[in-house]
Design a protein around this motif. Structure first.
Motif, PDB file in Angstrom:
ATOM      1  N   HIS A   1       0.352  -1.307  -0.120  1.00  0.00           N
ATOM      2  CA  HIS A   1      -0.051   0.140  -0.060  1.00  0.00           C
ATOM      3  C   HIS A   1       1.117   1.613  -0.183  1.00  0.00           C
ATOM      4  O   HIS A   1       0.348   2.545  -0.999  1.00  0.00           O
ATOM      5  CB  HIS A   1      -0.854  -0.021   1.410  1.00  0.00           C
ATOM      6  CG  HIS A   1      -2.328  -1.141   0.796  1.00  0.00           C
ATOM      7  ND1 HIS A   1      -3.198  -0.978  -0.395  1.00  0.00           N
ATOM      8  CD2 HIS A   1      -2.294  -1.988   1.718  1.00  0.00           C
ATOM      9  CE1 HIS A   1      -3.813  -1.469   0.100  1.00  0.00           C
ATOM     10  NE2 HIS A   1      -3.660  -2.705   1.262  1.00  0.00           N
ATOM     11  N   ARG A   2       1.967   1.511   1.002  1.00  0.00           N
ATOM     12  CA  ARG A   2       3.127   2.419   0.515  1.00  0.00           C
ATOM     13  C   ARG A   2       3.050   2.648  -0.831  1.00  0.00           C
ATOM     14  O   ARG A   2       3.768   3.611  -1.204  1.00  0.00           O
ATOM     15  CB  ARG A   2       4.013   2.098   1.715  1.00  0.00           C
ATOM     16  CG  ARG A   2       4.695   3.043   1.518  1.00  0.00           C
ATOM     17  CD  ARG A   2       5.827   2.797   3.183  1.00  0.00           C
ATOM     18  NE  ARG A   2       5.327   2.683   4.302  1.00  0.00           N
ATOM     19  CZ  ARG A   2       5.816   1.480   4.497  1.00  0.00           C
ATOM     20  NH1 ARG A   2       6.464   0.338   3.622  1.00  0.00           N
ATOM     21  NH2 ARG A   2       4.749   0.621   5.403  1.00  0.00           N
ATOM     22  N   LEU A   3       4.017   1.643  -1.749  1.00  0.00           N
ATOM     23  CA  LEU A   3       4.706   1.566  -2.926  1.00  0.00           C
ATOM     24  C   LEU A   3       4.012   1.273  -3.969  1.00  0.00           C
ATOM     25  O   LEU A   3       4.276   2.159  -5.018  1.00  0.00           O
ATOM     26  CB  LEU A   3       5.833   0.679  -2.639  1.00  0.00           C
ATOM     27  CG  LEU A   3       6.532   0.666  -1.796  1.00  0.00           C
ATOM     28  CD1 LEU A   3       7.865  -0.742  -1.084  1.00  0.00           C
ATOM     29  CD2 LEU A   3       7.516   2.231  -1.968  1.00  0.00           C
ATOM     30  N   CYS A   4       2.919   0.990  -3.904  1.00  0.00           N
ATOM     31  CA  CYS A   4       1.940   0.702  -4.836  1.00  0.00           C
ATOM     32  C   CYS A   4       0.085   1.023  -5.016  1.00  0.00           C
ATOM     33  O   CYS A   4      -0.331   0.104  -4.654  1.00  0.00           O
ATOM     34  CB  CYS A   4       1.783  -1.133  -5.161  1.00  0.00           C
ATOM     35  SG  CYS A   4       3.529  -1.777  -5.571  1.00  0.00           S
ATOM     36  N   PRO A   5       0.417   2.607  -4.842  1.00  0.00           N
ATOM     37  CA  PRO A   5      -1.406   3.062  -5.183  1.00  0.00           C
ATOM     38  C   PRO A   5      -2.000   2.446  -5.801  1.00  0.00           C
ATOM     39  O   PRO A   5      -3.192   2.223  -5.204  1.00  0.00           O
ATOM     40  CB  PRO A   5      -1.184   4.107  -5.303  1.00  0.00           C
ATOM     41  CG  PRO A   5       0.765   4.614  -6.112  1.00  0.00           C
ATOM     42  CD  PRO A   5       1.573   3.221  -5.443  1.00  0.00           C
ATOM     43  N   HIS A   6      -1.856   2.114  -6.794  1.00  0.00           N
ATOM     44  CA  HIS A   6      -2.757   1.314  -8.028  1.00  0.00           C
ATOM     45  C   HIS A   6      -3.378   0.021  -7.088  1.00  0.00           C
ATOM     46  O   HIS A   6      -4.726  -0.364  -7.462  1.00  0.00           O
ATOM     47  CB  HIS A   6      -2.546   0.816  -9.513  1.00  0.00           C
ATOM     48  CG  HIS A   6      -0.993  -0.211  -8.979  1.00  0.00           C
ATOM     49  ND1 HIS A   6      -0.026   0.146  -8.867  1.00  0.00           N
ATOM     50  CD2 HIS A   6      -0.879  -1.470  -9.346  1.00  0.00           C
ATOM     51  CE1 HIS A   6       0.706  -0.811  -9.037  1.00  0.00           C
ATOM     52  NE2 HIS A   6       0.202  -1.812  -9.198  1.00  0.00           N
ATOM     53  N   ALA A   7      -2.904  -1.388  -6.600  1.00  0.00           N
ATOM     54  CA  ALA A   7      -2.753  -2.024  -5.264  1.00  0.00           C
ATOM     55  C   ALA A   7      -4.082  -1.286  -4.579  1.00  0.00           C
ATOM     56  O   ALA A   7      -3.614  -1.636  -3.324  1.00  0.00           O
ATOM     57  CB  ALA A   7      -1.779  -2.580  -5.089  1.00  0.00           C
ATOM     58  N   ARG A   8      -5.366  -1.185  -4.715  1.00  0.00           N
ATOM     59  CA  ARG A   8      -6.618  -1.158  -3.990  1.00  0.00           C
ATOM     60  C   ARG A   8      -6.800  -2.509  -2.508  1.00  0.00           C
ATOM     61  O   ARG A   8      -7.211  -1.693  -1.664  1.00  0.00           O
ATOM     62  CB  ARG A   8      -7.523  -0.497  -4.730  1.00  0.00           C
ATOM     63  CG  ARG A   8      -7.280   0.878  -5.980  1.00  0.00           C
ATOM     64  CD  ARG A   8      -7.065   2.051  -5.159  1.00  0.00           C
ATOM     65  NE  ARG A   8      -7.757   2.935  -3.839  1.00  0.00           N
ATOM     66  CZ  ARG A   8      -7.849   3.741  -3.084  1.00  0.00           C
ATOM     67  NH1 ARG A   8      -6.360   4.130  -3.580  1.00  0.00           N
ATOM     68  NH2 ARG A   8      -8.790   4.547  -2.456  1.00  0.00           N
ATOM     69  N   CYS A   9      -6.601  -3.076  -3.223  1.00  0.00           N
ATOM     70  CA  CYS A   9      -7.193  -4.451  -2.555  1.00  0.00           C
ATOM     71  C   CYS A   9      -5.523  -5.260  -2.564  1.00  0.00           C
ATOM     72  O   CYS A   9      -5.994  -5.721  -3.484  1.00  0.00           O
ATOM     73  CB  CYS A   9      -8.873  -4.855  -2.901  1.00  0.00           C
ATOM     74  SG  CYS A   9      -8.842  -6.065  -1.959  1.00  0.00           S
ATOM     75  N   VAL A  10      -5.379  -5.701  -1.429  1.00  0.00           N
ATOM     76  CA  VAL A  10      -5.001  -7.196  -1.547  1.00  0.00           C
ATOM     77  C   VAL A  10      -5.050  -7.878  -0.476  1.00  0.00           C
ATOM     78  O   VAL A  10      -5.354  -7.309   0.364  1.00  0.00           O
ATOM     79  CB  VAL A  10      -3.525  -6.361  -0.805  1.00  0.00           C
ATOM     80  CG1 VAL A  10      -2.293  -6.978  -0.992  1.00  0.00           C
ATOM     81  CG2 VAL A  10      -2.173  -5.312  -1.496  1.00  0.00           C
ATOM     82  N   MET A  11      -5.137  -9.912  -1.621  1.00  0.00           N
ATOM     83  CA  MET A  11      -5.464 -10.727  -0.742  1.00  0.00           C
ATOM     84  C   MET A  11      -4.381 -11.510  -0.943  1.00  0.00           C
ATOM     85  O   MET A  11      -4.223 -11.653  -2.007  1.00  0.00           O
ATOM     86  CB  MET A  11      -6.475 -11.593  -1.272  1.00  0.00           C
ATOM     87  CG  MET A  11      -7.762  -9.866  -0.889  1.00  0.00           C
ATOM     88  SD  MET A  11      -9.182 -11.241  -1.933  1.00  0.00           S
ATOM     89  CE  MET A  11     -10.336  -9.607  -1.425  1.00  0.00           C
ATOM     90  N   HIS A  12      -4.040 -12.467   0.124  1.00  0.00           N
ATOM     91  CA  HIS A  12      -2.857 -13.085   0.448  1.00  0.00           C
ATOM     92  C   HIS A  12      -3.152 -14.552   0.604  1.00  0.00           C
ATOM     93  O   HIS A  12      -3.444 -14.191   2.209  1.00  0.00           O
ATOM     94  CB  HIS A  12      -1.260 -12.842   1.376  1.00  0.00           C
ATOM     95  CG  HIS A  12      -0.533 -14.213   1.201  1.00  0.00           C
ATOM     96  ND1 HIS A  12       0.170 -14.633   0.295  1.00  0.00           N
ATOM     97  CD2 HIS A  12      -0.013 -13.696   2.355  1.00  0.00           C
ATOM     98  CE1 HIS A  12       0.753 -15.492   0.912  1.00  0.00           C
ATOM     99  NE2 HIS A  12       0.838 -14.728   2.515  1.00  0.00           N
ATOM    100  N   VAL A  13      -3.096 -15.892   0.236  1.00  0.00           N
ATOM    101  CA  VAL A  13      -3.279 -17.130   0.793  1.00  0.00           C
ATOM    102  C   VAL A  13      -2.389 -17.849   0.506  1.00  0.00           C
ATOM    103  O   VAL A  13      -1.724 -17.657  -0.229  1.00  0.00           O
ATOM    104  CB  VAL A  13      -5.249 -17.333   0.417  1.00  0.00           C
ATOM    105  CG1 VAL A  13      -6.411 -15.952   0.792  1.00  0.00           C
ATOM    106  CG2 VAL A  13      -5.099 -17.470  -1.226  1.00  0.00           C
ATOM    107  N   HIS A  14      -3.269 -19.158   1.351  1.00  0.00           N
ATOM    108  CA  HIS A  14      -1.915 -20.115   1.056  1.00  0.00           C
ATOM    109  C   HIS A  14      -3.182 -21.123   1.037  1.00  0.00           C
ATOM    110  O   HIS A  14      -2.909 -22.196   0.986  1.00  0.00           O
ATOM    111  CB  HIS A  14      -1.403 -20.635   1.772  1.00  0.00           C
ATOM    112  CG  HIS A  14      -0.508 -19.665   2.435  1.00  0.00           C
ATOM    113  ND1 HIS A  14       0.629 -19.702   4.042  1.00  0.00           N
ATOM    114  CD2 HIS A  14       0.350 -18.818   2.120  1.00  0.00           C
ATOM    115  CE1 HIS A  14       0.696 -18.766   4.489  1.00  0.00           C
ATOM    116  NE2 HIS A  14       0.966 -18.309   3.318  1.00  0.00           N
ATOM    117  N   SER A  15      -4.083 -20.755   0.029  1.00  0.00           N
ATOM    118  CA  SER A  15      -5.295 -21.835  -0.472  1.00  0.00           C
ATOM    119  C   SER A  15      -4.398 -23.044  -1.377  1.00  0.00           C
ATOM    120  O   SER A  15      -3.144 -22.705  -2.059  1.00  0.00           O
ATOM    121  CB  SER A  15      -5.874 -21.349  -2.022  1.00  0.00           C
ATOM    122  OG  SER A  15      -5.272 -20.598  -3.145  1.00  0.00           O
TER     123      SER A  15
END
Length: 250
Positions: free
Chosen positions: A95-109
């Motif tokens: 969120h600090r470095l990539c302003p175009h990344a409005r939403c970020v989802m991280h999983v280990h699916s």
């Protein structure tokens, strides 16, 4: 437990969308117990964001539980109720470095993580779902341990191209970005489906029917431009949860 007073809680619509995404991710068994994190930027430059609290199971998260954080606040981890340090390192950096990344989802699916464990973690376009991600992902081959701030910043540096919407995190899992909760969750869902199709196709031992570059890109662009699917997907999930009297929106 008394119901939370949400009358003056900021970003309520965004909070309820996020909570629905957490609940459905748990229902699909794409979560990792009390690990993994979603975040959503709520100001113009993307540095203020909502994120799940530390060590709370996705199946219990309510809209009112979400933390409101500032990626530029160096005292965040020193305060009571601080987020998980790896979540802060990874999501705060993005969120600090990539302003175009409005939403970020991280999983280990499971299927995305199986793909991330292969020596070659690329996803060939063998059907419509896999073609969705053609030229729209990056493979991180430099896993450096838990995603504290230096590792988070390294990952963020690989997401500066707005066309790249998915990071296949080698030896780790998957990270998906998007314009909204609906956009990102829809992409996360279909990436897991695509990874499952590919893994199951590999298990047959048969030769794969791989689409041409031209048709793969055409399909990916058509799906990029397809109107309203992500929003309808999330709206339908919320209707199911509402019909079950879920407390996600509380």
């Amino acid at each position: 437990m008394n119901a939370p007073d949400t009358r003056n809680m900021a970003h309520w619509a965004e909070r309820t969308d996020m909570a629905a995404a957490f609940r459905w991710t748990a229902r699909l068994d794409m979560h990792e117990a009390v690990a993994n994190h979603f975040s959503l930027a709520v100001n113009d430059d993307g540095t203020q964001f909502l994120m799940n609290p530390n060590q709370m199971h996705f199946s219990r998260i309510r809209a009112s539980d979400l933390l409101l954080l500032d990626a530029n606040d160096p005292t965040t981890m020193d305060r009571p109720g601080a987020p998980d340090p790896t979540a802060w390192g990874l999501h705060g950096s993005i969120h600090r470095l990539c302003p175009h990344a409005r939403c970020v989802m991280h999983v280990h699916s499971i299927h995305a993580t199986v793909l991330a464990c292969l020596a070659d973690s690329t996803l060939p376009p063998i059907d419509q779902n896999t073609a969705t991600f053609y030229n729209r992902y990056v493979v991180d081959n430099e896993f450096g341990g838990l995603a504290f701030e230096s590792e988070g910043a390294r990952c963020a540096s690989m997401l500066t191209d707005p066309k790249i919407k998915v990071m296949i995190m080698g030896n780790h899992g998957v990270l998906v970005i998007g314009d909204s909760v609906a956009d990102t969750f829809n992409r996360l869902y279909y990436f897991e489906r695509a990874a499952e199709t590919y893994i199951r196709a590999l298990q047959t031992g048969q030769k794969l029917r791989v689409l041409s570059d031209e048709i793969a890109e055409k399909t990916a662009q058509e799906l990029d431009d397809y109107p309203g699917q992500a929003e309808t997907h999330l709206a339908e999930l919320r209707m199911i949860l509402d019909g079950e009297n879920s407390n996600y929106a509380s």
